[in-house]
Design a protein around this motif. Structure first.
Motif, PDB file in Angstrom:
ATOM      1  N   PHE A  91       0.874  -1.176   0.000  1.00 34.73           N
ATOM      2  CA  PHE A  91       0.000   0.000   0.000  1.00 34.73           C
ATOM      3  C   PHE A  91       0.905   1.218   0.000  1.00 34.73           C
ATOM      4  CE2 PHE A  91       0.486   1.515   4.410  1.00 34.73           C
ATOM      5  CZ  PHE A  91       1.108   0.414   4.979  1.00 34.73           C
ATOM      6  N   ARG A  92       0.364   2.344  -0.439  1.00 33.08           N
ATOM      7  CA  ARG A  92       1.217   3.518  -0.633  1.00 33.08           C
ATOM      8  C   ARG A  92       1.187   4.513   0.522  1.00 33.08           C
ATOM      9  NH1 ARG A  92       5.544   2.999  -3.783  1.00 33.08           N
ATOM     10  NH2 ARG A  92       5.009   1.248  -5.092  1.00 33.08           N
ATOM     11  N   SER A  93       0.026   4.655   1.196  1.00 31.51           N
ATOM     12  CA  SER A  93      -0.058   5.659   2.273  1.00 31.51           C
ATOM     13  C   SER A  93      -0.779   5.079   3.476  1.00 31.51           C
ATOM     14  CB  SER A  93      -0.860   6.881   1.829  1.00 31.51           C
ATOM     15  OG  SER A  93      -0.458   7.301   0.579  1.00 31.51           O
ATOM     16  N   PRO A  94      -0.238   5.336   4.683  1.00 31.61           N
ATOM     17  CA  PRO A  94      -0.951   4.899   5.876  1.00 31.61           C
ATOM     18  C   PRO A  94      -2.330   5.569   5.925  1.00 31.61           C
ATOM     19  CG  PRO A  94       1.261   5.656   6.407  1.00 31.61           C
ATOM     20  CD  PRO A  94       1.008   6.028   4.989  1.00 31.61           C
ATOM     21  N   ARG A  95      -3.318   4.850   6.379  1.00 33.71           N
ATOM     22  CA  ARG A  95      -4.692   5.358   6.419  1.00 33.71           C
ATOM     23  C   ARG A  95      -5.357   4.939   7.714  1.00 33.71           C
ATOM     24  NH1 ARG A  95      -3.954   8.617   2.894  1.00 33.71           N
ATOM     25  NH2 ARG A  95      -4.557   8.411   0.718  1.00 33.71           N
ATOM     26  N   THR A  96      -6.343   5.742   8.155  1.00 43.09           N
ATOM     27  CA  THR A  96      -7.212   5.333   9.261  1.00 43.09           C
ATOM     28  C   THR A  96      -8.508   4.800   8.657  1.00 43.09           C
ATOM     29  OG1 THR A  96      -8.301   7.468   9.351  1.00 43.09           O
ATOM     30  CG2 THR A  96      -6.309   7.202  10.697  1.00 43.09           C
ATOM     31  N   LEU A  97      -9.354   4.257   9.527  1.00 38.91           N
ATOM     32  CA  LEU A  97     -10.675   3.810   9.058  1.00 38.91           C
ATOM     33  C   LEU A  97     -11.415   4.967   8.396  1.00 38.91           C
ATOM     34  CD1 LEU A  97     -12.269   1.684  11.939  1.00 38.91           C
ATOM     35  CD2 LEU A  97     -11.817   0.947   9.582  1.00 38.91           C
ATOM     36  N   ASP A  99     -10.340   7.826   7.017  1.00 33.55           N
ATOM     37  CA  ASP A  99      -9.879   8.474   5.775  1.00 33.55           C
ATOM     38  C   ASP A  99      -9.591   7.482   4.634  1.00 33.55           C
ATOM     39  OD1 ASP A  99      -7.345   7.467   6.309  1.00 33.55           O
ATOM     40  OD2 ASP A  99      -6.500   9.388   6.924  1.00 33.55           O
ATOM     41  N   THR A 100     -10.080   6.250   4.778  1.00 33.04           N
ATOM     42  CA  THR A 100      -9.954   5.295   3.662  1.00 33.04           C
ATOM     43  C   THR A 100     -11.164   5.443   2.743  1.00 33.04           C
ATOM     44  OG1 THR A 100      -8.791   3.699   5.055  1.00 33.04           O
ATOM     45  CG2 THR A 100      -9.819   2.837   3.050  1.00 33.04           C
ATOM     46  N   SER A 101     -10.904   5.766   1.475  1.00 35.20           N
ATOM     47  CA  SER A 101     -12.029   5.908   0.540  1.00 35.20           C
ATOM     48  C   SER A 101     -12.482   4.521   0.065  1.00 35.20           C
ATOM     49  CB  SER A 101     -11.622   6.759  -0.670  1.00 35.20           C
ATOM     50  OG  SER A 101     -10.709   6.034  -1.458  1.00 35.20           O
ATOM     51  N   PHE A 102     -13.677   4.469  -0.461  1.00 33.18           N
ATOM     52  CA  PHE A 102     -14.228   3.223  -1.005  1.00 33.18           C
ATOM     53  C   PHE A 102     -13.323   2.694  -2.127  1.00 33.18           C
ATOM     54  CE2 PHE A 102     -17.345   1.053  -3.834  1.00 33.18           C
ATOM     55  CZ  PHE A 102     -17.830   0.106  -2.937  1.00 33.18           C
ATOM     56  N   GLU A 103     -12.838   3.622  -2.969  1.00 33.93           N
ATOM     57  CA  GLU A 103     -11.988   3.224  -4.109  1.00 33.93           C
ATOM     58  C   GLU A 103     -10.693   2.600  -3.604  1.00 33.93           C
ATOM     59  OE1 GLU A 103     -13.596   6.192  -3.892  1.00 33.93           O
ATOM     60  OE2 GLU A 103     -15.077   5.616  -5.413  1.00 33.93           O
ATOM     61  N   GLU A 104     -10.092   3.262  -2.579  1.00 28.57           N
ATOM     62  CA  GLU A 104      -8.832   2.726  -2.042  1.00 28.57           C
ATOM     63  C   GLU A 104      -9.039   1.361  -1.399  1.00 28.57           C
ATOM     64  OE1 GLU A 104      -5.521   5.679  -0.213  1.00 28.57           O
ATOM     65  OE2 GLU A 104      -7.536   5.819   0.567  1.00 28.57           O
ATOM     66  N   GLN A 144      -1.419 -10.386  11.070  1.00 27.75           N
ATOM     67  CA  GLN A 144      -1.352 -11.239  12.262  1.00 27.75           C
ATOM     68  C   GLN A 144      -1.641 -10.476  13.547  1.00 27.75           C
ATOM     69  OE1 GLN A 144       2.784 -12.445  11.517  1.00 27.75           O
ATOM     70  NE2 GLN A 144       2.066 -14.557  11.355  1.00 27.75           N
ATOM     71  N   LEU A 145      -1.257  -9.192  13.602  1.00 31.32           N
ATOM     72  CA  LEU A 145      -1.510  -8.409  14.809  1.00 31.32           C
ATOM     73  C   LEU A 145      -1.578  -6.940  14.444  1.00 31.32           C
ATOM     74  CD1 LEU A 145       1.695  -8.126  17.032  1.00 31.32           C
ATOM     75  CD2 LEU A 145       1.710  -8.570  14.605  1.00 31.32           C
ATOM     76  N   ASN A 146      -2.013  -6.141  15.399  1.00 32.68           N
ATOM     77  CA  ASN A 146      -2.193  -4.721  15.115  1.00 32.68           C
ATOM     78  C   ASN A 146      -0.830  -4.046  14.966  1.00 32.68           C
ATOM     79  OD1 ASN A 146      -3.785  -2.513  14.676  1.00 32.68           O
ATOM     80  ND2 ASN A 146      -3.780  -1.897  16.826  1.00 32.68           N
ATOM     81  N   THR A 147      -0.613  -3.386  13.839  1.00 33.36           N
ATOM     82  CA  THR A 147       0.679  -2.729  13.619  1.00 33.36           C
ATOM     83  C   THR A 147       0.465  -1.239  13.432  1.00 33.36           C
ATOM     84  OG1 THR A 147       0.552  -3.178  11.265  1.00 33.36           O
ATOM     85  CG2 THR A 147       1.785  -4.751  12.589  1.00 33.36           C
ATOM     86  N   TRP A 148       1.587  -0.531  13.369  1.00 30.65           N
ATOM     87  CA  TRP A 148       1.598   0.920  13.390  1.00 30.65           C
ATOM     88  C   TRP A 148       1.571   1.463  11.969  1.00 30.65           C
ATOM     89  CZ3 TRP A 148       6.312   3.998  12.530  1.00 30.65           C
ATOM     90  CH2 TRP A 148       6.208   5.309  13.000  1.00 30.65           C
ATOM     91  N   ARG A 149       0.819   2.512  11.735  1.00 31.42           N
ATOM     92  CA  ARG A 149       0.797   3.215  10.450  1.00 31.42           C
ATOM     93  C   ARG A 149       0.594   2.278   9.254  1.00 31.42           C
ATOM     94  NH1 ARG A 149       2.036   8.185   9.555  1.00 31.42           N
ATOM     95  NH2 ARG A 149       3.591   8.004   7.930  1.00 31.42           N
ATOM     96  N   THR A 150      -0.557   1.651   9.256  1.00 29.28           N
ATOM     97  CA  THR A 150      -0.872   0.768   8.140  1.00 29.28           C
ATOM     98  C   THR A 150      -2.185   1.246   7.505  1.00 29.28           C
ATOM     99  OG1 THR A 150      -1.165  -1.538   7.512  1.00 29.28           O
ATOM    100  CG2 THR A 150      -1.863  -0.977   9.718  1.00 29.28           C
ATOM    101  N   ALA A 151      -2.920   0.357   6.846  1.00 27.29           N
ATOM    102  CA  ALA A 151      -4.159   0.775   6.177  1.00 27.29           C
ATOM    103  C   ALA A 151      -5.198  -0.336   6.323  1.00 27.29           C
ATOM    104  CB  ALA A 151      -3.889   1.051   4.697  1.00 27.29           C
ATOM    105  N   PRO A 152      -6.464   0.017   6.607  1.00 22.38           N
ATOM    106  CA  PRO A 152      -7.489  -1.020   6.868  1.00 22.38           C
ATOM    107  C   PRO A 152      -7.578  -2.092   5.783  1.00 22.38           C
ATOM    108  CG  PRO A 152      -8.339   1.132   7.465  1.00 22.38           C
ATOM    109  CD  PRO A 152      -7.010   1.384   6.795  1.00 22.38           C
ATOM    110  N   PRO A 153      -7.642  -1.722   4.489  1.00 22.14           N
ATOM    111  CA  PRO A 153      -7.774  -2.801   3.492  1.00 22.14           C
ATOM    112  C   PRO A 153      -6.523  -3.667   3.400  1.00 22.14           C
ATOM    113  CG  PRO A 153      -7.557  -0.652   2.425  1.00 22.14           C
ATOM    114  CD  PRO A 153      -7.722  -0.388   3.874  1.00 22.14           C
ATOM    115  N   TYR A 154      -5.367  -3.102   3.746  1.00 23.98           N
ATOM    116  CA  TYR A 154      -4.124  -3.896   3.722  1.00 23.98           C
ATOM    117  C   TYR A 154      -4.171  -4.957   4.819  1.00 23.98           C
ATOM    118  CZ  TYR A 154       0.880  -4.981   3.569  1.00 23.98           C
ATOM    119  OH  TYR A 154       2.095  -5.630   3.463  1.00 23.98           O
ATOM    120  N   VAL A 155      -4.592  -4.543   6.021  1.00 19.15           N
ATOM    121  CA  VAL A 155      -4.696  -5.474   7.147  1.00 19.15           C
ATOM    122  C   VAL A 155      -5.700  -6.583   6.813  1.00 19.15           C
ATOM    123  CG1 VAL A 155      -5.530  -5.653   9.533  1.00 19.15           C
ATOM    124  CG2 VAL A 155      -4.013  -3.771   8.869  1.00 19.15           C
TER     125      VAL A 155
END
Ligand SMILES: NC(=O)c1ccc[n+]([C@@H]2O[C@H](COP(=O)([O-])OP(=O)(O)OC[C@H]3O[C@@H](n4cnc5c(N)ncnc54)[C@H](O)[C@@H]3O)[C@@H](O)[C@H]2O)c1
Length: 248
Positions: A91-97, A99-104, A144-155
């Motif tokens: 993924f290219r940019s860290p996101r929160t729940l 600020d994640t767009s439907f497209e992303e 596998q576990l909660n990590t720092w500065r990631t993105a919801p769809p990536y997790v």
């Protein structure tokens, strides 16, 4: 010394840069024939130019039509596939729940999870012709576990890759095909360097008991092991190669 059949036929998705490039180079250096399926024609052609055993095929692995075309091309040249490495992802940019767009959401799920389904399904007829088919999926510590500065769809996608790995392993065992996933945590690729500034890179390294990032070549070495005959009795597993960041 790891035993391996001579001249395996290998597919590496996203094999043009980063972990994929190190994996392509590692197989090609052993004399295996590697097909690099990637959307980046410049980097794909460059990696193929550097390795006489590597061939670049332009392919967006989120597109069913392009994946089908790529596998048809491979089938015209080769009678089988021995190893499929489902590596394309990220993924290219860290996101929160919020600020994640439907497209992303869909773009990142497609790249990291749907691509594994599409490429595996299209490769199956050729993989079944191998005497020892191997599929290696790139998962992640983020699944596998909660990590720092990631993105919801990536997790969500990487947790999905780990689950899909088990399902694929169960279904394909009768064909003698093993399916395993790797879950790295922090691998120093250009993408990761562009995502984080120096302080963030250092902060991440400090969370890893071994105190450093993993190199793409170290991940490639694990891919080679999972593709080897010595790993032949292992299937459905997610191997945590994370410097001790998550211990089971
Ligand atoms: N780097 C890390 O720290 C890390 C950690 C855990 C898991 N992973 C996983 O390892 C894999 C490789 O990561 P990386 O850091 O080397 O990534 P990267 O961004 O450096 O390389 C990804 C490759 O995939 C290609 N690609 C992107 N979209 C594509 C598409 N639609 N079709 C075909 N090819 C496409 C890119 O052109 C590139 O060659 C990913 O699945 C990633 O999620 C990486």
């Amino acid at each position: 010394m790891t035993e391996r059949p001579p001249g395996r036929i290998v597919i590496v998705t996203g094999g043009a840069v980063g972990i994929g490039r190190a994996t392509t180079t590692a197989f090609a250096d052993l004399g295996d024939l590697v097909y690099v399926l990637d959307i980046d024609p410049e980097a794909g052609s460059e990696v193929a130019g550097l390795n006489e055993h590597a061939t670049f095929i332009s392919c967006d692995v989120t597109s069913p039509a392009e994946v089908t075309d790529a596998l048809r091309l491979i089938g015209e040249e080769s009678d089988r596939i021995d190893v499929l490495v489902n590596n394309a992802g990220g993924f290219r940019s860290p996101r929160t729940l919020e600020d994640t767009s439907f497209e992303e959401w869909h773009q990142i799920l497609d790249l990291n999870l749907t691509s594994v389904f599409l490429t595996t399904q299209a490769a199956l007829p050729l993989l079944r012709r191998s005497e020892s088919g191997r599929i290696i999926n790139l998962g992640s510590l983020a699944g596998q576990l909660n990590t720092w500065r990631t993105a919801p769809p990536y997790v969500a996608a990487k947790a999905g890759v780990h689950g899909l790995t088990r399902l694929m392993a169960s279904e394909l065992a009768e064909d003698g095909i093993t399916v395993n996933a790797l879950a790295p945590s922090a691998v120093l690729t250009e993408r990761i360097e562009s995502l984080r500034d120096k302080a963030e890179l250092e902060a991440t390294a400090a969370t890893i008991p071994l105190g450093r990032y993993q190199s793409p070549e170290e991940v490639a070495a694990w891919v080679l092991f999972l593709a080897s005959s010595e790993a032949g009795f292992m299937t459905g597993q997610t191997v945590s190669v994370n410097g001790g960041r998550f211990m089971t």
